[in-house]
Design an enzyme around this catalytic site. Structure first.
Site, PDB file in Angstrom:
ATOM      1  N   HIS A  90       0.830  -1.207   0.000  1.00 28.11           N
ATOM      2  CA  HIS A  90       0.000   0.000   0.000  1.00 28.11           C
ATOM      3  C   HIS A  90       0.867   1.260   0.000  1.00 28.11           C
ATOM      4  O   HIS A  90       1.972   1.274   0.542  1.00 28.11           O
ATOM      5  CB  HIS A  90      -0.893   0.037   1.247  1.00 28.11           C
ATOM      6  CG  HIS A  90      -1.906  -1.063   1.311  1.00 28.11           C
ATOM      7  ND1 HIS A  90      -1.633  -2.278   1.874  1.00 28.11           N
ATOM      8  CD2 HIS A  90      -3.196  -1.109   0.880  1.00 28.11           C
ATOM      9  CE1 HIS A  90      -2.716  -3.046   1.789  1.00 28.11           C
ATOM     10  NE2 HIS A  90      -3.672  -2.364   1.191  1.00 28.11           N
ATOM     11  N   GLU A  93       1.981   2.555   3.424  1.00 30.18           N
ATOM     12  CA  GLU A  93       3.084   1.894   4.132  1.00 30.18           C
ATOM     13  C   GLU A  93       4.406   2.610   3.882  1.00 30.18           C
ATOM     14  O   GLU A  93       5.419   2.265   4.486  1.00 30.18           O
ATOM     15  CB  GLU A  93       3.189   0.433   3.685  1.00 30.18           C
ATOM     16  CG  GLU A  93       2.005  -0.409   4.128  1.00 30.18           C
ATOM     17  CD  GLU A  93       2.047  -1.810   3.546  1.00 30.18           C
ATOM     18  OE1 GLU A  93       2.625  -2.693   4.196  1.00 30.18           O
ATOM     19  OE2 GLU A  93       1.530  -2.015   2.438  1.00 30.18           O
ATOM     20  N   ALA A 120     -11.375  -3.483   0.728  1.00 33.42           N
ATOM     21  CA  ALA A 120     -12.343  -3.055   1.738  1.00 33.42           C
ATOM     22  C   ALA A 120     -12.453  -1.540   1.606  1.00 33.42           C
ATOM     23  O   ALA A 120     -11.453  -0.870   1.349  1.00 33.42           O
ATOM     24  CB  ALA A 120     -11.847  -3.426   3.131  1.00 33.42           C
TER      25      ALA A 120
END
Ligand code: HPA
Length: 279
Positions: A90, A93, A120
């Protein structure tokens, strides 16, 4: 962030990973699926599966987020050869967007023609309840950057790729058919990608609703941009895990996101299976 990127070195790194994976039984896959939070188990449903931990693939970035296993599974489902990616890198990160989209580049070089991206997401559209599965019709990139920034690698794709149809109509319709056949309900909407890792403020959610977003998340858009750059067909599906910030008076928790994602994973997997069946 703005350090120059050595394009040909990046290409070689992608090639090395693609070479290793292409040599495995089950390769090349017809379709690849990036599994979002809570969906990692889907990979367990593949038959004749060969699992490669990300750590064993040269140059492949690790993902440290809880709920992401970090492995690539090559196997079969509904007569199709499938690559399932449990865990993704991601932007939040701290990876740059080249690193975030490394896996997508590898899949493209392996010859994958169809990429299914799952995630999500927070529900901005007030009609979405937690557990809603939303087919992504289009996206808004609010990451503040783009994985295609920098010198263009012509072996990957064009300098200024068209993004009129990021999410293939054919695949979105196929998701509707799969849902109907399996007695599932799906919604449709626009996904907006934000940097994270903090969740949004209620004012930001009002802004995102005003600009036309139905769901908000911290992934998917970089992979979709790179996949289109390489000419792959893309399908995106969000699991709406929570009403976005400010919709309800309660604060948001990562645990709630994971719990809803886990609760819906059976339906989500069934939908994915139906889509793969129809490819
Ligand atoms: N915002 C951003 N990302 C998310 C959310 C959210 O509310 N829920 C799950 N991922």
């Amino acid at each position: 962030m703005n350090r120059p990127v050595d394009e040909s070195r990046y290409f070689q790194d992608v090639e090395a990973a693609a070479r290793l994976l292409t040599s495995q039984p089950g390769a090349p896959p017809d379709v690849a699926i990036v599994l979002g939070s809570g969906l990692g188990d889907f990979a367990g449903g593949l038959t004749d599966a060969v699992t490669t931990p990300y750590a064993e693939i040269p140059n492949w970035p690790a993902s440290a987020v809880v709920g992401h296993a970090g492995k690539l599974v090559l196997g079969s489902l509904a007569g199709k050869r499938v690559a399932a990616l449990a865990g993704r890198a991601h932007f939040y990160e701290g990876h740059d967007l080249r690193t975030v989209t490394f896996a997508t580049r590898v899949l493209g070089l392996m010859g994958v023609k169809t990429l299914i991206l799952t995630n999500a997401a927070g529900g901005i559209n007030l009609s979405f309840k937690p557990g809603t599965l939303m087919v992504i019709d289009d996206h808004i990139n609010l990451l503040g950057s783009n994985p295609l920034v920098g010198a263009n690698e012509d072996r990957f794709g064009a300098r200024f790729p068209d993004m009129t149809n990021v999410y293939a109509k054919r695949l979105r319709e196929s998701a509707d058919e799969a849902a109907a056949a399996r007695g599932l309900r799906v919604a449709h909407g626009v996904y907006v990608a934000v940097h994270g890792p903090s969740y949004e403020t209620p004012a930001e959610i009002r802004f995102l609703r005003t600009i036309g977003a139905d769901a908000v998340g911290m992934s998917t858009v970089p992979e979709a941009l790179v996949a289109r750059h390489m000419g792959m067909e893309v399908l995106g599906i969000s699991c709406i895990t929570n009403p976005a910030a400010g919709v309800l008076p309660e604060p948001l928790h990562h645990e709630e996101v994971m719990e809803v994602a886990r609760r819906v994973k059976g339906e989500f997997s069934s939908l994915l299976e139906g889509v793969i069946e129809r490819l």
